[in-house]
Design a protein around this motif. Structure first.
Motif: not given
Length: 391
Positions: A151-178
């Protein structure tokens, strides 16, 4: 991030079909069943070599490992952090609620699947355990590259904090922002490892569009914009120390063949995408619901520092786009960007975003990528004014 001064380059969004043996091992590992590490490693080696070779044969310029080493594009993160447990009970998209017939089609088509709707939730403070797994992914991919550079260049992927937060939901932190801030802090290690390996980092952030019809469906448009601005703020926190020209951001409306009638308009979110500290935007434009969205780029001009990776190939249909169709889509993108060197032809989304959930059969995937290259050559010939066979 390379810019070609001679022809339109080609890439894709990241995930490629996994074979059945690898899929079974990945799902078993995710579900906590004992898996022979040697057997899994051997299967991963074989799979990564296979997709590297297939990308090279198709003429892809900027390639990756096809996410062969992950069960899904974001749910794998739960295996790399402490603090996750139980189940999230994530709601389905509005398409599936409005059209329940789609659920039956989905169950019949994909009887075996990874934990998409019932991924773990955050029940404790998150801690990224070790960079060893991501380093193994990097090493396996780099070992799989042929002596003559594939390849001319290579890449690797990683998920955004946002999609992690809306897939694996929050049951610990005091807010979505936290919660977002905690994810960004911990994912920084993975983002940095990819960058330090000399690879382009692609952030997968369907949350910035798709979650208008999922996690944030009950908000007004203005409230949704504020929510995804918070997501981008968290992403920028996670990207600290990584030059923007070494990061590309993928945004989409969800990789399924539903009606998509509840999708948010690109006009609404494009100014927010421009707030991300990245060097390129990957946006789907081949989905029939969004083929008109180039107009949004006319109303919200792409900043000079950004490249555009337009989706020129649909990833949920087995129809193989004609190269002339691809060429037209590329030319439309160049026209709206105003600079042929800042356009890299891509696909709408991944072909294997989750293990055992591929909408497109594998032979058609390689034909589609080949057509992407052929279409890019046709467009290059017109844009640079030279014969297509030498483009």
């Amino acid at each position: 991030m390379i810019e070609s001064k001679e022809r339109i380059l080609t890439t894709h969004v990241g995930s490629l079909p996994r074979n059945e043996s690898l899929s079974e091992l990945l799902v078993a590992r995710e579900e906590g069943y004992p898996v022979d590490p040697a057997a899994l490693a051997e299967e991963m080696d074989r799979a990564v070599r296979h997709v590297v070779e297939k990308q090279q044969q198709a003429g892809i310029d900027v390639g990756n490992d096809g996410e062969q080493q992950r069960v899904g594009f974001q749910t794998y993160v739960a295996q790399r952090m402490s603090g996750f447990a139980g189940e999230s009970h994530r709601r389905r998209g509005r398409d599936y609620e409005a059209f329940p017939e789609l659920i039956e089609v989905l169950k019949n088509r994909f009887p075996k699947r990874s934990r998409m709707q019932n991924a773990p939730e955050a029940r404790g403070e998150l801690h990224y355990l070790s960079t060893a797994p991501i380093q193994q992914e990097i090493d396996r991919f780099q070992r799989s590259l042929p002596p003559a550079k594939a390849f001319s260049e290579c890449f690797l992927t990683a998920p955004s904090p946002g999609i992690i937060s809306t897939t694996m939901l929050n049951a610990y932190y005091d807010s979505q922002q936290s919660y977002l801030a905690a994810i960004a802090r911990e994912m920084h290690a993975e983002y940095l490892a990819i960058h330090r390996a000399g690879l382009l980092l692609q952030i997968d952030a369907p949350d910035l569009a798709m979650d208008r019809a999922m996690f944030y469906r009950d908000l007004a448009d203005a409230e949704f914009v504020k929510a995804i601005e918070m997501h981008v703020e968290a992403l920028n926190l996670g990207l600290e120390g990584i030059p923007r020209d070494r990061v590309r951001l993928h945004c989409c409306w969800g990789n399924w063949d539903g009606p998509h009638v509840f999708d948010v308009a690109l006009d609404l979110i494009l100014p927010v995408l421009y707030q991300a500290n990245v060097g390129a935007l990957s946006i789907e434009f081949s989905n029939p619901r969004h083929q008109h969205e180039y107009r949004a780029l006319r109303r919200n001009k792409l900043p000079d520092h950004l490249l555009l990776l337009p989706g020129c190939i649909d990833t949920v249909t087995n129809i193989v786009e004609h190269p002339e169709v691809v060429a037209k889509r590329i030319e439309d993108a160049v026209a709206v960007v105003g600079d042929r060197e800042r356009v890299i032809a891509s696909t709408d989304c991944g072909f294997g975003t989750f293990t055992s959930r591929e909408w497109v059969i594998e032979p058609a995937v390689w034909l589609k990528l080949k057509s992407l290259r052929e279409g890019a050559d046709i467009a290059s010939a017109r844009l640079w004014g030279k014969p297509a066979e030498t483009a």
